[in-house]
Design a protein around this motif. Structure first.
Motif, PDB file in Angstrom:
ATOM      1  N   ILE A  63       0.836  -1.203   0.000  1.00  0.00           N
ATOM      2  CA  ILE A  63       0.000   0.000   0.000  1.00  0.00           C
ATOM      3  C   ILE A  63       0.868   1.250   0.000  1.00  0.00           C
ATOM      4  N   LYS A  64       1.977   1.213   0.738  1.00  0.00           N
ATOM      5  CA  LYS A  64       2.876   2.366   0.781  1.00  0.00           C
ATOM      6  C   LYS A  64       3.537   2.636  -0.575  1.00  0.00           C
ATOM      7  N   CYS A  65       3.500   1.670  -1.483  1.00  0.00           N
ATOM      8  CA  CYS A  65       4.098   1.821  -2.812  1.00  0.00           C
ATOM      9  C   CYS A  65       3.075   2.219  -3.878  1.00  0.00           C
ATOM     10  N   PHE A  66       1.825   2.458  -3.483  1.00  0.00           N
ATOM     11  CA  PHE A  66       0.789   2.815  -4.454  1.00  0.00           C
ATOM     12  C   PHE A  66       1.175   4.079  -5.218  1.00  0.00           C
ATOM     13  N   SER A  67       0.872   4.087  -6.495  1.00  0.00           N
ATOM     14  CA  SER A  67       1.128   5.258  -7.338  1.00  0.00           C
ATOM     15  C   SER A  67       0.098   6.346  -7.034  1.00  0.00           C
ATOM     16  N   THR A  68       0.347   7.533  -7.555  1.00  0.00           N
ATOM     17  CA  THR A  68      -0.578   8.647  -7.372  1.00  0.00           C
ATOM     18  C   THR A  68      -1.940   8.327  -7.987  1.00  0.00           C
ATOM     19  N   ALA A  69      -1.933   7.666  -9.148  1.00  0.00           N
ATOM     20  CA  ALA A  69      -3.194   7.310  -9.809  1.00  0.00           C
ATOM     21  C   ALA A  69      -4.001   6.331  -8.958  1.00  0.00           C
ATOM     22  N   LEU A  70      -3.322   5.361  -8.369  1.00  0.00           N
ATOM     23  CA  LEU A  70      -4.014   4.388  -7.520  1.00  0.00           C
ATOM     24  C   LEU A  70      -4.515   5.057  -6.245  1.00  0.00           C
ATOM     25  N   LEU A  71      -3.733   5.977  -5.714  1.00  0.00           N
ATOM     26  CA  LEU A  71      -4.149   6.744  -4.540  1.00  0.00           C
ATOM     27  C   LEU A  71      -5.421   7.534  -4.861  1.00  0.00           C
ATOM     28  N   ALA A  72      -5.488   8.140  -6.051  1.00  0.00           N
ATOM     29  CA  ALA A  72      -6.678   8.897  -6.457  1.00  0.00           C
ATOM     30  C   ALA A  72      -7.895   7.978  -6.549  1.00  0.00           C
ATOM     31  N   LEU A  73      -7.696   6.749  -7.042  1.00  0.00           N
ATOM     32  CA  LEU A  73      -8.798   5.788  -7.086  1.00  0.00           C
ATOM     33  C   LEU A  73      -9.272   5.426  -5.680  1.00  0.00           C
ATOM     34  N   LEU A  74      -8.333   5.253  -4.763  1.00  0.00           N
ATOM     35  CA  LEU A  74      -8.705   4.955  -3.372  1.00  0.00           C
ATOM     36  C   LEU A  74      -9.552   6.081  -2.789  1.00  0.00           C
ATOM     37  N   VAL A  75      -9.138   7.309  -3.023  1.00  0.00           N
ATOM     38  CA  VAL A  75      -9.880   8.470  -2.518  1.00  0.00           C
ATOM     39  C   VAL A  75     -11.298   8.464  -3.096  1.00  0.00           C
ATOM     40  N   ALA A  76     -11.411   8.189  -4.407  1.00  0.00           N
ATOM     41  CA  ALA A  76     -12.731   8.143  -5.046  1.00  0.00           C
ATOM     42  C   ALA A  76     -13.588   7.043  -4.447  1.00  0.00           C
ATOM     43  N   ILE A  77     -12.983   5.878  -4.218  1.00  0.00           N
ATOM     44  CA  ILE A  77     -13.717   4.754  -3.617  1.00  0.00           C
ATOM     45  C   ILE A  77     -14.177   5.102  -2.205  1.00  0.00           C
ATOM     46  N   PHE A  78     -13.274   5.648  -1.407  1.00  0.00           N
ATOM     47  CA  PHE A  78     -13.630   6.005  -0.029  1.00  0.00           C
ATOM     48  C   PHE A  78     -14.756   7.032   0.000  1.00  0.00           C
ATOM     49  N   ASN A  79     -14.703   8.001  -0.893  1.00  0.00           N
ATOM     50  CA  ASN A  79     -15.728   9.043  -0.913  1.00  0.00           C
ATOM     51  C   ASN A  79     -17.047   8.550  -1.511  1.00  0.00           C
ATOM     52  N   ALA A  80     -16.993   7.499  -2.318  1.00  0.00           N
ATOM     53  CA  ALA A  80     -18.233   6.967  -2.894  1.00  0.00           C
ATOM     54  C   ALA A  80     -18.994   6.204  -1.828  1.00  0.00           C
TER      55      ALA A  80
END
Length: 112
Positions: free
Chosen positions: A95-112
């Motif tokens: 998880i600490k190695c996630f790219s910025t794009a994957l981090l953005a997807l996580l944020v979108a998922i959490f907010n959904a």
């Protein structure tokens, strides 16, 4: 066959690969298979990305405030490395190695 599902050179007792490079290859294969099981199916990946995008644009169903990318980054930074993975099977080191794009997807998922 190695635990990663690939044929690796093994010691006579058939338990472990002989060379450190082979061990690293098996670990890398295992991580790749756990993180990207459908990575070779572009249609499947596109379908998932479109669904995440669609759901991220829906209005929230509750009164929780949105979470920002900075908040997620801070939480990821504070993750302890030597903890067992969760239900998704992804360990904190990955998880600490996630790219910025994957981090953005996580944020979108959490907010959904």
């Amino acid at each position: 066959m190695c635990v990663c599902g690939h044929v690796c050179s093994q010691k006579p007792n058939k338990n472990l690969p002989i060379k450190e490079q082979e061990k690293a290859g098996c670990i890398a294969n295992s991580i790749e298979l756990s993180l990207y099981p459908a990575s070779h199916n572009t249609e499947h990946v596109n379908r998932i990305e479109n669904e995440v995008l669609r759901r991220s644009l829906l209005p929230p169903k509750d009164d929780l405030s949105s979470i920002s990318a900075d908040e997620v980054q801070k939480l990821i930074k504070n993750l302890k490395l030597r903890k067992a993975p969760g239900l998704g099977g992804i360990n904190n080191k990955a998880i600490k190695c996630f790219s910025t794009a994957l981090l953005a997807l996580l944020v979108a998922i959490f907010n959904a």
